[in-house]
Design a protein around this motif. Structure first.
Motif, mmCIF file in Angstrom:
data_model
loop_
_atom_site.group_PDB
_atom_site.id
_atom_site.type_symbol
_atom_site.label_atom_id
_atom_site.label_comp_id
_atom_site.label_asym_id
_atom_site.label_seq_id
_atom_site.Cartn_x
_atom_site.Cartn_y
_atom_site.Cartn_z
ATOM 1 N N LEU A 139 0.810 -1.212 0.000
ATOM 2 C CA LEU A 139 0.000 0.000 0.000
ATOM 3 C C LEU A 139 0.845 1.265 0.000
ATOM 4 C CD1 LEU A 139 -2.713 1.383 0.145
ATOM 5 C CD2 LEU A 139 -2.751 0.951 2.613
ATOM 6 N N THR A 140 1.949 1.268 0.731
ATOM 7 C CA THR A 140 2.690 2.509 0.915
ATOM 8 C C THR A 140 4.177 2.327 0.648
ATOM 9 O OG1 THR A 140 3.187 2.125 3.254
ATOM 10 C CG2 THR A 140 1.074 3.168 2.724
ATOM 11 N N LEU A 141 4.850 3.464 0.495
ATOM 12 C CA LEU A 141 6.304 3.494 0.392
ATOM 13 C C LEU A 141 6.943 3.693 1.765
ATOM 14 C CD1 LEU A 141 8.577 3.419 -1.788
ATOM 15 C CD2 LEU A 141 8.537 5.918 -1.741
ATOM 16 N N THR A 142 6.193 4.265 2.707
ATOM 17 C CA THR A 142 6.715 4.527 4.047
ATOM 18 C C THR A 142 5.665 4.197 5.098
ATOM 19 O OG1 THR A 142 5.948 6.822 4.226
ATOM 20 C CG2 THR A 142 8.068 6.466 3.126
ATOM 21 N N ILE A 143 6.104 4.088 6.337
ATOM 22 C CA ILE A 143 5.194 3.792 7.445
ATOM 23 C C ILE A 143 4.261 4.965 7.719
ATOM 24 C CG2 ILE A 143 5.136 3.414 9.953
ATOM 25 C CD1 ILE A 143 7.576 1.563 9.581
ATOM 26 N N ASP A 144 4.762 6.182 7.655
ATOM 27 C CA ASP A 144 3.904 7.337 7.911
ATOM 28 C C ASP A 144 2.814 7.488 6.865
ATOM 29 O OD1 ASP A 144 5.207 7.941 10.229
ATOM 30 O OD2 ASP A 144 6.221 9.745 9.511
ATOM 31 N N GLU A 145 3.072 7.062 5.635
ATOM 32 C CA GLU A 145 2.013 7.086 4.625
ATOM 33 C C GLU A 145 0.860 6.180 5.036
ATOM 34 O OE1 GLU A 145 4.568 8.072 0.540
ATOM 35 O OE2 GLU A 145 3.765 6.063 0.870
ATOM 36 N N GLY A 146 1.181 5.048 5.632
ATOM 37 C CA GLY A 146 0.125 4.153 6.105
ATOM 38 C C GLY A 146 -0.739 4.805 7.166
ATOM 39 N N LYS A 147 -0.118 5.534 8.082
ATOM 40 C CA LYS A 147 -0.872 6.237 9.129
ATOM 41 C C LYS A 147 -1.809 7.277 8.507
ATOM 42 C CE LYS A 147 3.035 5.923 12.360
ATOM 43 N NZ LYS A 147 4.058 6.712 13.098
ATOM 44 N N LEU A 148 -1.324 7.962 7.474
ATOM 45 C CA LEU A 148 -2.158 8.966 6.810
ATOM 46 C C LEU A 148 -3.366 8.318 6.143
ATOM 47 C CD1 LEU A 148 -2.766 11.816 5.747
ATOM 48 C CD2 LEU A 148 -1.197 11.339 3.841
ATOM 49 N N ILE A 149 -3.157 7.229 5.443
ATOM 50 C CA ILE A 149 -4.272 6.562 4.780
ATOM 51 C C ILE A 149 -5.298 6.100 5.803
ATOM 52 C CG2 ILE A 149 -4.922 4.491 3.481
ATOM 53 C CD1 ILE A 149 -2.411 4.887 1.806
ATOM 54 N N GLU A 150 -4.848 5.536 6.926
ATOM 55 C CA GLU A 150 -5.780 5.129 7.981
ATOM 56 C C GLU A 150 -6.619 6.309 8.458
ATOM 57 O OE1 GLU A 150 -3.468 3.357 11.068
ATOM 58 O OE2 GLU A 150 -2.548 1.906 9.707
ATOM 59 N N LYS A 151 -5.980 7.441 8.641
ATOM 60 C CA LYS A 151 -6.672 8.645 9.099
ATOM 61 C C LYS A 151 -7.758 9.059 8.108
ATOM 62 C CE LYS A 151 -5.758 13.598 9.869
ATOM 63 N NZ LYS A 151 -6.432 14.080 8.637
ATOM 64 N N VAL A 152 -7.430 9.021 6.811
ATOM 65 C CA VAL A 152 -8.380 9.482 5.802
ATOM 66 C C VAL A 152 -9.516 8.485 5.628
ATOM 67 C CG1 VAL A 152 -8.650 10.203 3.396
ATOM 68 C CG2 VAL A 152 -6.603 10.866 4.681
ATOM 69 N N VAL A 153 -9.227 7.189 5.708
ATOM 70 C CA VAL A 153 -10.306 6.190 5.652
ATOM 71 C C VAL A 153 -11.291 6.439 6.785
ATOM 72 C CG1 VAL A 153 -10.860 3.741 5.903
ATOM 73 C CG2 VAL A 153 -8.919 4.427 4.490
ATOM 74 N N LYS A 154 -10.787 6.655 7.968
ATOM 75 C CA LYS A 154 -11.655 6.894 9.117
ATOM 76 C C LYS A 154 -12.429 8.197 8.956
ATOM 77 C CE LYS A 154 -11.582 7.153 14.176
ATOM 78 N NZ LYS A 154 -10.721 7.071 15.398
ATOM 79 N N GLU A 155 -11.766 9.205 8.461
ATOM 80 C CA GLU A 155 -12.391 10.522 8.319
ATOM 81 C C GLU A 155 -13.477 10.538 7.253
ATOM 82 O OE1 GLU A 155 -10.901 14.830 6.609
ATOM 83 O OE2 GLU A 155 -9.561 13.743 7.974
ATOM 84 N N THR A 156 -13.235 9.859 6.125
ATOM 85 C CA THR A 156 -14.171 9.914 4.997
ATOM 86 C C THR A 156 -15.200 8.790 5.023
ATOM 87 O OG1 THR A 156 -12.704 8.582 3.594
ATOM 88 C CG2 THR A 156 -12.429 11.000 3.535
ATOM 89 N N GLY A 157 -14.919 7.702 5.753
ATOM 90 C CA GLY A 157 -15.821 6.558 5.755
ATOM 91 C C GLY A 157 -15.780 5.748 4.473
ATOM 92 N N LYS A 158 -14.741 5.925 3.676
ATOM 93 C CA LYS A 158 -14.652 5.203 2.411
ATOM 94 C C LYS A 158 -14.198 3.756 2.617
ATOM 95 C CE LYS A 158 -16.347 8.367 0.122
ATOM 96 N NZ LYS A 158 -17.696 8.118 -0.426
ATOM 97 N N VAL A 159 -14.657 2.891 1.725
ATOM 98 C CA VAL A 159 -14.240 1.498 1.728
ATOM 99 C C VAL A 159 -12.899 1.399 1.020
ATOM 100 C CG1 VAL A 159 -14.758 -0.802 0.835
ATOM 101 C CG2 VAL A 159 -16.576 0.601 1.838
ATOM 102 N N PHE A 160 -11.962 0.635 1.593
ATOM 103 C CA PHE A 160 -10.606 0.576 1.046
ATOM 104 C C PHE A 160 -10.125 -0.874 1.066
ATOM 105 C CE2 PHE A 160 -6.981 3.600 0.304
ATOM 106 C CZ PHE A 160 -6.078 2.657 -0.143
#
Length: 456
Positions: A139-160
C-alpha cells in the motif's frame, strides 16, 4: 469538469490532447453478469495499467463497468483502452492525468496499480473526491504514509481494499493454514519463516532518451527528479516490451525511491498471512534484526551512494521478534512460501501446496465445519473485487483492510530500514516509532517533490 487530458487512442499515441465531456456509461450487454440489474453494477476506473493494472481490471469485468482509464505511458493506455472496449462493448475514456478521473461524479471507485511511490497521493485524493478505493499492495512506500491513509479512511468513511489477493483468490490453502494454527494443530507456535526470494543486482544502467510515449516527469511524481535510465535489452514474458534494466517500468520494484524490493513485494503477501495466523494483525514486532544481507551498492547513512544501479537488497535473512515470543524469519533463501513451526509439529504453505504432518492428519481428524469460513469472517469471496464490492454495499471494510495491511507492512518497511542502516531496530508498536533512534525514525517518511504534494 475539465477534460483537456481526455484522449482517443490515436491521439494518445500521437501525444495530443482533445477537449471533450466525460460521459456516464450506459448499460452494457454484460451488465447482467454477476449482479441482478444494471443499477447494481458500480462504475470503476483504473489508474496505472501496466501488468497488475490490467490483471485487476480484467478480473473485475464480471462485477463492474469501467468508465475511464489513466496511465502516463500513452502506449500502455491506448492498448488497455482497446482491451477494455473489446471486453465490455464500449471504450472507456482515457486520461494521462488521474485527477481528471477523480473529478468525475459518475465513478464510484478507483483501482490503483501505479508504482508504489504514487499510491498514497492518489488514494488519499480519491477518498476526498468521494471514491472508494482498491489499491495494489504494497500500500505505501513509508510507514507514515500508512498512518495517513488510515486517518483518511476513518475521516471519509470510504471502503478501502488492499490488493493482497492471497486473502481471497489464492486463499483456500492460506485460510486452511491460518485455521490449522488457530485450532492448535501445531501446538504453540514458536517460529514462522517467510521465504520471499531474492533479487538480482543490475549492471550500471546509463542515462537514456525518454521513450516518446512516456511522461517521465509525471511518472516520477512525488519522487526526486532524476534522469531516465535504461539498457536496450528487453524483458521477456511478464512485463515484456520494456527494458530488462531500467529505473522505471517493471524494474521500479528494485529501487528504494519507488518501492521496497522483495521485502514489500512478496513480503507483503507472505508476512501478511503469517501475521494473520499469529493473531498479530493489529499489533507489531518488538525488534527487527538484519542477520545477513547483501545490498547491491554502497550505502552511507542509509542512502545509496550511486544512482545508476538497483539499490534494494538482493539477499537477506531478517529476524523479527513477534508477540508471544514467536520468532519470524524473512529470508531470500529456500522455497517461496511460509513454514509454520510449533511445539507439536510444522507445515509449509504456498500458492501451490500445503504440506506437512498436520495437513496429512486432516484425513483422519479434519478441522471443524466452518473453520475456514470462521477465519475469513463468512463465505469466502470468489475474488478480491467481489469482496470489495460486497464491502461497498455494506459499507464495512473488506477482508484486506488498511489497518491489518499496514501493521504487517511495517515489518517489511522496518526490515529495509534495518538493512540500510546496518543495525537492529527496537520498535514501539503502540507509538509506531523506532525506540531511541532518530536516524531510523527519519526513514518513516520521505520528502515530497514540490508540485506533487498530496491535495487534502
Amino acid at each position: 469538469m475539465s477534460a483537456h487530458r481526455k484522449t482517443t487512442r490515436r491521439q494518445i499515441l500521437q501525444g495530443m490532447a482533445v477537449v471533450g465531456a466525460a460521459s456516464v456509461l450506459p448499460s452494457f450487454s454484460n451488465r447482467a453478469l454477476g449482479l441482478e440489474s444494471a443499477n447494481d453494477r458500480p462504475v470503476f476506473a483504473t489508474i496505472g495499467l501496466r501488468n497488475q493494472g490490467w490483471t485487476i481490471t480484467q478480473k473485475s469485468f464480471k462485477f463492474a463497468d469501467f468508465a475511464a482509464l489513466a496511465d502516463v505511458d500513452a502506449n500502455v493506455l491506448g492498448d488497455n483502452v482497446e482491451k477494455v472496449k473489446k471486453a465490455q462493448g464500449k471504450a472507456p475514456d482515457a486520461y494521462k492525468d488521474y485527477r481528471e478521473i477523480l473529478d468525475r461524479k459518475d465513478i464510484d471507485a478507483v483501482m490503483i496499480a501505479t508504482p508504489d511511490h504514487w499510491h498514497t497521493k492518489i488514494a488519499v485524493e480519491a477518498m476526498y473526491a468521494g471514491k472508494d478505493v482498491y489499491c495494489e499492495k504494497p500500500l505505501t512506500l513509508t510507514i507514515d504514509e500508512g498512518k495517513l491513509i488510515e486517518k483518511v479512511v476513518k475521516e471519509t468513511g470510504k471502503v478501502f481494499q488492499v490488493g493482497t489477493m492471497q486473502r481471497t483468490e489464492s486463499a483456500q490453502r492460506f485460510l486452511q493454514a491460518v485455521a490449522l494454527v488457530n485450532h492448535g494443530r501445531i501446538g504453540t507456535v514458536k517460529k514462522v519463516t517467510c521465504g520471499i526470494n531474492g533479487m538480482i543486482a543490475s549492471p550500471v544502467i546509463p542515462v537514456a532518451p525518454v521513450p516518446e510515449e512516456l511522461d517521465w516527469d509525471f511518472w516520477l511524481g512525488p519522487a526526486p527528479k532524476v534522469p531516465y535510465r535504461a539498457l536496450p535489452e528487453l524483458r521477456e514474458g511478464y512485463g515484456g516490451g520494456v527494458p530488462l534494466y531500467s529505473n522505471a517500468h517493471y524494474s521500479f520494484r528494485n529501487w528504494h525511491e519507488y518501492s521496497g524490493g522483495k521485502l514489500t513485494d512478496w513480503g507483503a503477501h507472505h508476512v501478511d498471512i503469517a501475521c494473520w495466523a499469529l493473531g498479530a494483525s493489529d499489533t507489531g514486532p518488538s525488534k527487527v534484526t538484519p542477520v545477513e544481507y547483501t545490498l547491491p551498492v554502497e550505502y552511507k547513512d542509509g542512502h545509496p551512494t550511486v544512482d545508476d544501479q538497483y539499490n534494494a537488497a538482493t539477499k537477506f535473512r531478517i529476524r523479527v521478534d513477534m508477540p508471544n515470543d514467536v520468532e519470524m524469519i524473512i529470508t531470500s533463501e529456500g522455497d517461496n512460501g511460509i513454514l509454520f513451526e510449533g511445539t507439536d509439529g510444522r507445515f509449509f504453505v504456498n500458492r501451490g501446496k500445503i504440506v506437512g504432518r498436520p495437513v496429512e492428519d486432516l484425513e483422519k481428524n479434519p478441522l471443524p465445519d466452518g473453520a475456514v469460513e470462521e477465519v475469513y469472517g463468512g463465505p469466502v469471496s470468489e475474488n478480491h473485487t467481489a469482496n470489495f464490492i460486497d464491502a461497498m454495499r455494506s459499507r464495512k471494510q473488506p477482508i484486506s483492510d488498511v489497518w491489518t495491511h499496514n501493521r504487517m507492512l511495517e515489518i517489511c518497511h522496518l526490515s529495509n530500514i534495518a538493512m540500510r542502516l546496518g543495525r537492529e531496530l527496537n520498535w514501539d508498536a503502540d507509538k509506531r516509532e523506532v525506540v531511541g533512534d532518530d536516524q531510523a525514525n527519519s526513514f518513516l517518511s520521505r520528502p515530497i517533490r514540490k508540485g506533487f504534494e498530496i491535495n487534502m
